[in-house]
Structure formats: structure tokens, C-alpha cells
Design a protein around this motif. Structure first.
Motif, PDB file in Angstrom:
ATOM      1  N   GLN A   1     -10.721   2.133 -12.310  1.00 51.17           N
ATOM      2  CA  GLN A   1     -10.255   2.191 -10.927  1.00 51.17           C
ATOM      3  C   GLN A   1      -8.883   2.847 -10.910  1.00 51.17           C
ATOM      4  O   GLN A   1      -8.033   2.557 -11.756  1.00 51.17           O
ATOM      5  CB  GLN A   1     -10.171   0.793 -10.322  1.00 51.17           C
TER       6      GLN A   1
ATOM      7  N   MET B   1       0.845  -1.189   0.000  1.00 53.62           N
ATOM      8  CA  MET B   1       0.000   0.000   0.000  1.00 53.62           C
ATOM      9  C   MET B   1       0.885   1.246   0.000  1.00 53.62           C
ATOM     10  O   MET B   1       1.815   1.350   0.800  1.00 53.62           O
ATOM     11  CB  MET B   1      -0.894   0.016   1.240  1.00 53.62           C
TER      12      MET B   1
ATOM     13  N   GLU C   1      -5.391   3.610  -8.845  1.00 48.04           N
ATOM     14  CA  GLU C   1      -4.556   3.069  -7.773  1.00 48.04           C
ATOM     15  C   GLU C   1      -3.296   3.912  -7.633  1.00 48.04           C
ATOM     16  O   GLU C   1      -2.591   4.181  -8.617  1.00 48.04           O
ATOM     17  CB  GLU C   1      -4.181   1.626  -8.105  1.00 48.04           C
ATOM     18  N   CYS C   2      -3.006   4.373  -6.420  1.00 44.61           N
ATOM     19  CA  CYS C   2      -1.759   5.095  -6.171  1.00 44.61           C
ATOM     20  C   CYS C   2      -0.592   4.116  -6.241  1.00 44.61           C
ATOM     21  O   CYS C   2      -0.698   2.981  -5.764  1.00 44.61           O
ATOM     22  CB  CYS C   2      -1.789   5.755  -4.798  1.00 44.61           C
ATOM     23  N   SER C   3       0.504   4.557  -6.823  1.00 45.08           N
ATOM     24  CA  SER C   3       1.638   3.673  -7.027  1.00 45.08           C
ATOM     25  C   SER C   3       2.923   4.483  -6.931  1.00 45.08           C
ATOM     26  O   SER C   3       2.913   5.663  -6.572  1.00 45.08           O
ATOM     27  CB  SER C   3       1.505   2.999  -8.402  1.00 45.08           C
TER      28      SER C   3
ATOM     29  N   LYS D   1      -6.969   1.135 -13.896  1.00 43.19           N
ATOM     30  CA  LYS D   1      -7.387  -0.226 -14.260  1.00 43.19           C
ATOM     31  C   LYS D   1      -8.811  -0.209 -14.821  1.00 43.19           C
ATOM     32  O   LYS D   1      -9.701   0.426 -14.257  1.00 43.19           O
ATOM     33  CB  LYS D   1      -7.339  -1.140 -13.039  1.00 43.19           C
TER      34      LYS D   1
ATOM     35  N   LYS E   1      -4.204  -2.199 -17.765  1.00 48.41           N
ATOM     36  CA  LYS E   1      -3.528  -1.359 -16.774  1.00 48.41           C
ATOM     37  C   LYS E   1      -2.758  -0.268 -17.520  1.00 48.41           C
ATOM     38  O   LYS E   1      -1.895  -0.574 -18.350  1.00 48.41           O
ATOM     39  CB  LYS E   1      -2.556  -2.175 -15.927  1.00 48.41           C
TER      40      LYS E   1
END
Length: 257
Positions: free
Chosen positions: A36, A1, A38-40, A48, A53
Motif C-alpha cells: 500500500q 491527510m 501512502e502520501c506523506s 506498507k 513501513k
């Protein structure tokens, strides 16, 4: 996370503005409504949808701090122009500001102190107390003008008082150079990004100070697109690059082909 620190929050805000502005400009969604986010890290975000992706890396080409420094330069130049006109100082005053001009200080106090010091320097030179700016600064090392002016500001006699703000304001700003530097800093990581995603996009945010950016975006779009396109050919380049200027009134986006 991934931890949502202040930097990531700022990036997330920029990305959300960009997605909204994209729809506002092109009247279509950049991603399907079921996407969707997502933090990365490397890339900054992953989008996504439909078993795809897409990585999004965010960077800046022209930072707001730089533009705030330029605002200081312009404000100072106007005050000094008024002063030399009132005093009928028929000289060319060339203000060559240092790149280290502070942008996070109290603007009004800085401008007042800087211009008052400059007036003292002009009077000292008129009274022949010093023969050069260098000599003046040797005796007044703590003066702001000695810290933030790089060269002798009093140049030559002229038919009327003239103040030339040197540096970024007087010379055309090298937007293209800044743009290439911003992309070059990220291009070497593309192969790493592709290990995590199917496609990789680069979002280049520009400063939200419009007076300098609107001509850049309006006049040079064909040539700017050529620069963006030169970084989107082949697997080791980005799949798409967006040059983005956020505005609540008239946002602008240039997209590679």
C-alpha cells in the motif's frame, strides 16, 4: 491527510515510473504485490506491506531545467559558428553563458534574438565602434547577450573561425558534485524519517535529457556506487539509495549495495 498538490502529483508519477522501471530492468518486484502506498511528508511516501513501513524520499540531482538551458547554449553556439565561418571571422569566440540563462522562455524567439544581437556586436567591433564587450553593454544594457554572457566573447586571432561554448557544455559537468549535494540536502532528516518508518530509501531522479546522462550512468557506475554506499552505513544514513533515469526506451537505475 496529505494534500495532493501539483508537486506531490509529480513526485507520485516519478515514483510509479520508478517502480515499473525497476521491474523492467531487474525482472523482480521492488515491493510485494500487496503493498500500500501512502502520501506523506518527510518522507514523501510510505510503502506498507507485511507489517513493514518503508519511507521513500524523492529528490533531483540534475534538473531538466538545467539541461534545457544547456540545449539553448548548444543551439546558439552552432548558429554563431556558422555565422563566423560565413563571414570568415578568424577569431576565437568564447561563449561563457551565465547560470541564469532562462529555460522557460520561447526557445526559438530567444535563439533568434540572441544570435542577431551577437552578430550586431561582432559588426560593431569590426567597425571599431567599441573597444570591449563591457563598453558595448554599457550602451546596450537591454541586449540579451549582455544579460546572459558573462565575459568578453572575442578572445584572440586564430587560423580559422572557432566558437567555443564555455560553461557546462565545454567543461565536464560535475555530476558527482551534484549527486553529493542532492544527498547532503536530505541526509540530515534521516533521524526524523526513522520515527515514522522501519527503513528509509532515497530516490534520486536525474534529468530525462539522455545525451548528457548516458555517459554518466554507463562509464562511472563503479565510482557512483561508491558514493551511494558512503551514505548507507549506519542508522543516521539511508538504508538504500537509488539513482534513477527514466526513459520509455531504456531506463537506468544504479542502486547502493
Amino acid at each position: 491527510m496529505i494534500k495532493i498538490n501539483d508537486k506531490k502529483k509529480k513526485e507520485l508519477k516519478s515514483l510509479k515510473h520508478f517502480i515499473c522501471d525497476y521491474y523492467k530492468i531487474f525482472h523482480e518486484y521492488l515491493f510485494p504485490e500487496n503493498y500500500q502506498l501512502e502520501c506523506s511528508e518527510s518522507p514523501d511516501f510510505i510503502v506498507k506491506f507485511d507489517n513493514q513501513k518503508i519511507g521513500i524520499e524523492i529528490t533531483e540531482a540534475i534538473k531538466e531545467e538545467m539541461m534545457r538551458s544547456e540545449d539553448l547554449e548548444i543551439a546558439i553556439s552552432k548558429i554563431i559558428q556558422k555565422y563566423v565561418e560565413e563571414e570568415n571571422i578568424k577569431k576565437v569566440i568564447w561563449l561563457s553563458f551565465s547560470d541564469s540563462l532562462a529555460s522557460d522562455i520561447s526557445k526559438n524567439k530567444f535563439i533568434k534574438d540572441f544570435t542577431e544581437e551577437f552578430k550586431k556586436y561582432i559588426m560593431a567591433r569590426r567597425n571599431r565602434e567599441y573597444s570591449s564587450f563591457e563598453e558595448f553593454c554599457e550602451s546596450n544594457k537591454d541586449f540579451l547577450i549582455c544579460k546572459y554572457l558573462e565575459d568578453e566573447p572575442i578572445r584572440k586571432d586564430y587560423k580559422k573561425p572557432l566558437v567555443i561554448p564555455g560553461g557546462r557544455y565545454f567543461f565536464p559537468f560535475d555530476y558527482e558534485g551534484k549527486l553529493k549535494i542532492a544527498i547532503d540536502k536530505k541526509i540530515g532528516k534521516v533521524s526524523d524519517y526513522r520515527k515514522k518508518v522501519d527503513k528509509i530509501y532515497l530516490l534520486i531522479k536525474t534529468s530525462s535529457n539522455p545525451p548528457n546522462l548516458v555517459p554518466f550512468l554507463d562509464v562511472h557506475i563503479p565510482h557512483i556506487k561508491e558514493i551511494l554506499n558512503s551514505y548507507t552505513k549506519g542508522r543516521n544514513n539511508f538504508d538504500k539509495i537509488f539513482l534513477y533515469y527514466h526513459s520509455h526506451i531504456e531506463p537506468q537505475i544504479i542502486i547502493s549495495d
